[in-house]
Design an enzyme around this catalytic site. Structure first.
Site, mmCIF file in Angstrom:
data_model
loop_
_atom_site.group_PDB
_atom_site.id
_atom_site.type_symbol
_atom_site.label_atom_id
_atom_site.label_comp_id
_atom_site.label_asym_id
_atom_site.label_seq_id
_atom_site.Cartn_x
_atom_site.Cartn_y
_atom_site.Cartn_z
ATOM 1 C CE LYS A 1 -0.880 6.457 7.500
ATOM 2 N NZ LYS A 1 -0.553 5.496 6.441
ATOM 3 C CG ASP B 1 5.539 4.002 1.726
ATOM 4 O OD1 ASP B 1 5.534 4.667 2.785
ATOM 5 O OD2 ASP B 1 4.534 3.846 1.021
ATOM 6 C CG PHE C 1 -1.858 1.227 1.194
ATOM 7 C CD1 PHE C 1 -3.069 1.177 0.505
ATOM 8 C CD2 PHE C 1 -1.498 2.416 1.814
ATOM 9 C CE1 PHE C 1 -3.911 2.286 0.449
ATOM 10 C CE2 PHE C 1 -2.332 3.534 1.764
ATOM 11 C CZ PHE C 1 -3.541 3.464 1.083
HETATM 12 C C1 PLP Z 1 -0.914 5.676 4.941
HETATM 13 C C2 PLP Z 1 0.131 5.257 3.960
HETATM 14 C C3 PLP Z 1 0.328 5.951 2.751
HETATM 15 C C4 PLP Z 1 -0.567 7.081 2.309
HETATM 16 O O1 PLP Z 1 -0.562 8.148 3.194
HETATM 17 P P1 PLP Z 1 -1.682 9.311 3.070
HETATM 18 O O2 PLP Z 1 -1.178 10.381 3.978
HETATM 19 O O3 PLP Z 1 -2.982 8.709 3.485
HETATM 20 O O4 PLP Z 1 -1.692 9.736 1.642
HETATM 21 C C5 PLP Z 1 1.372 5.562 1.942
HETATM 22 N N1 PLP Z 1 2.181 4.529 2.283
HETATM 23 C C6 PLP Z 1 2.013 3.840 3.425
HETATM 24 C C7 PLP Z 1 2.953 2.727 3.766
HETATM 25 C C8 PLP Z 1 0.975 4.165 4.305
HETATM 26 O O5 PLP Z 1 0.779 3.455 5.422
#
Ligand code: PLP
Length: 394
Positions: free
Chosen positions: A247, A218, A133
């Site tokens: 986040k 990521d 994701f």
């Molecule tokens: C939450 C998340 C995203 C996306 O972040 P948003 O601020 O909602 O756009 C991307 N990569 C990972 C691993 C995530 O957990």
């Protein structure tokens, strides 16, 4: 506004994009949230891993209050004290990644990383992992694996492919002279809480180097102490070329960032940008948040509490549990059946948790959660998981 009015208004005007729970939260402190009737909940979701510092951290609150009276907005074509302080902090978090680009969310940080990889290498290919994701805007959605997020939005961005996670052989075949980057969650969050083997990440580094591709990690969910280190990549000894975060970066205030290593080239004026990126208000919050993470050793706390929680969870004697896995305070409890009824049963007992896929309960508590709160969580989980069909509370 009373509760009935709040439910009615949100129901009437919502986009409809969210499955909403019928609880109105109005304040938080540490790992606790209180609803409009002053009922306390234990938050083991942290807004999907945003509230690593706990809710209403006093240092973040003070930084926001002070900065909001000085300067809220300033485009990065000018200099600013808060941005400079944050750049200095972030540029020294991961040895080898000195430069930083600021944006406003996780998906934006992934979009930027993908653009940086393509402009650096002149190649189109992005290899990502199955179950990954990476966000919901078109570039990061193309790297996100689950059909649930992708369907209905084709055609997605060309040049993407997916490989099985933790499989070195498959990666070796997938990375070619046309690959701009391999994009990896060091711990997969939404996909089910799977931790990358250090040997896999090390092999990915070697393969990318051999073929001239960049390694992007990521860490939007796994970053800022969550897994027991400032970033999860630090468990592997590998330095990526690009690190995406968001986040928990600014203590709950929207902000994203991309840490950039020397292999990233051609970042010249106009190639990319962000109106709000690196604004002084988010910057001040992020400086306060990262300073608090360091001063309170939240990574160390996550490591210690994570070991404790995992042990206690593994002691739960329930035929429903298939596996407990994770790193630090990023923990998945995979069940032999769908988790939704169990999440509901937890919520009825005033504990908020998440799913990760259909069959995994995901725990992402604030890193400041106390031992007493952890013990309470384990006790309630054991109760709820003791029965095939969890009953309502009372
Ligand atoms: C939450 C998340 C995203 C996306 O972040 P948003 O601020 O909602 O756009 C991307 N990569 C990972 C691993 C995530 O957990």
């Amino acid at each position: 506004m009373n509760a009935k009015e709040i439910f009615e208004i949100e129901s009437k005007y919502t986009s409809g994009l969210y499955t909403k729970q019928p609880i109105i939260f109005v304040r938080g402190q540490g790992a606790s949230l209180w609803d409009i009737d002053d009922v306390e909940y234990l938050d083991c979701a942290s807004g999907h891993g945003v509230a690593n510092l706990g809710h209403a951290h006093p240092k973040v609150a003070a930084a926001l209050a002070e900065q909001s009276t000085k300067l809220i907005t300033l485009f990065e074509s000018f200099y600013n004290d808060q941005r400079a302080a944050l750049m200095q902090k972030m540029g020294t978090l991961v040895p080898g990644l000195e430069r930083v680009f600021f944006c406003n969310s996780g998906t934006e940080s992934v979009e930027a990383a993908i653009k940086f990889a393509r402009i650096s290498t002149g190649r189109p290919g992005i290899v990502a992992a199955m179950r990954a994701f990476h966000g919901r805007t078109m570039g990061s959605l193309s790297a996100t694996y689950n059909k649930k997020y992708r369907e209905g939005f084709e055609p997605l961005v060309p040049g993407y492919s997916h490989v099985p996670y933790n499989n070195i052989e498959a990666l070796d075949k997938a990375i070619t002279s046309q690959t701009a980057a391999f994009l990896l969650e060091v711990v997969q969050g939404e996909g089910g809480v799977y931790v990358a083997d250090p040997a896999y990440v090390q092999a990915a580094r070697r393969i990318c180097d051999e073929r001239g591709a960049l390694l992007i990690v990521d860490e939007v969910q796994s970053g800022f102490g969550r897994t027991g280190k400032m970033f999860a990549i630090m468990h592997t000894g590998v330095t990526p070329d690009i690190l995406c975060c968001a986040k928990s970066l600014a203590g709950g205030v929207p902000m994203g960032a991309v840490l950039i290593g020397p292999a990233v080239k051609n970042l010249v004026p106009g190639v990319h940008g962000s109106t709000f990126g690196g604004n002084p208000l988010s910057g001040a919050a992020a400086v306060a948040a990262i300073t608090a993470i360091q001063e309170e050793d939240l990574a160390g706390q996550a490591a210690e509490k994570g070991v404790y929680l995992k042990e206690k969870l593994q002691e739960i004697n329930s035929p429903l549990i298939r596996e407990v896995r994770g790193q630090g305070l990023m923990i998945g409890i995979e069940l032999k059946q769908k988790v939704q009824p169990y999440l509901k049963a937890l919520q009825e007992r005033h504990i908020l948790a998440l799913n990760a896929g259909l069959t995994t309960i995901r725990l992402l508590p604030p890193l400041v959660i106390t031992k007493v709160q952890l013990d309470h969580l384990v006790k309630v989980l054991a109760e709820v998981l003791a029965t095939e069909a969890p009953s309502s509370a009372e």
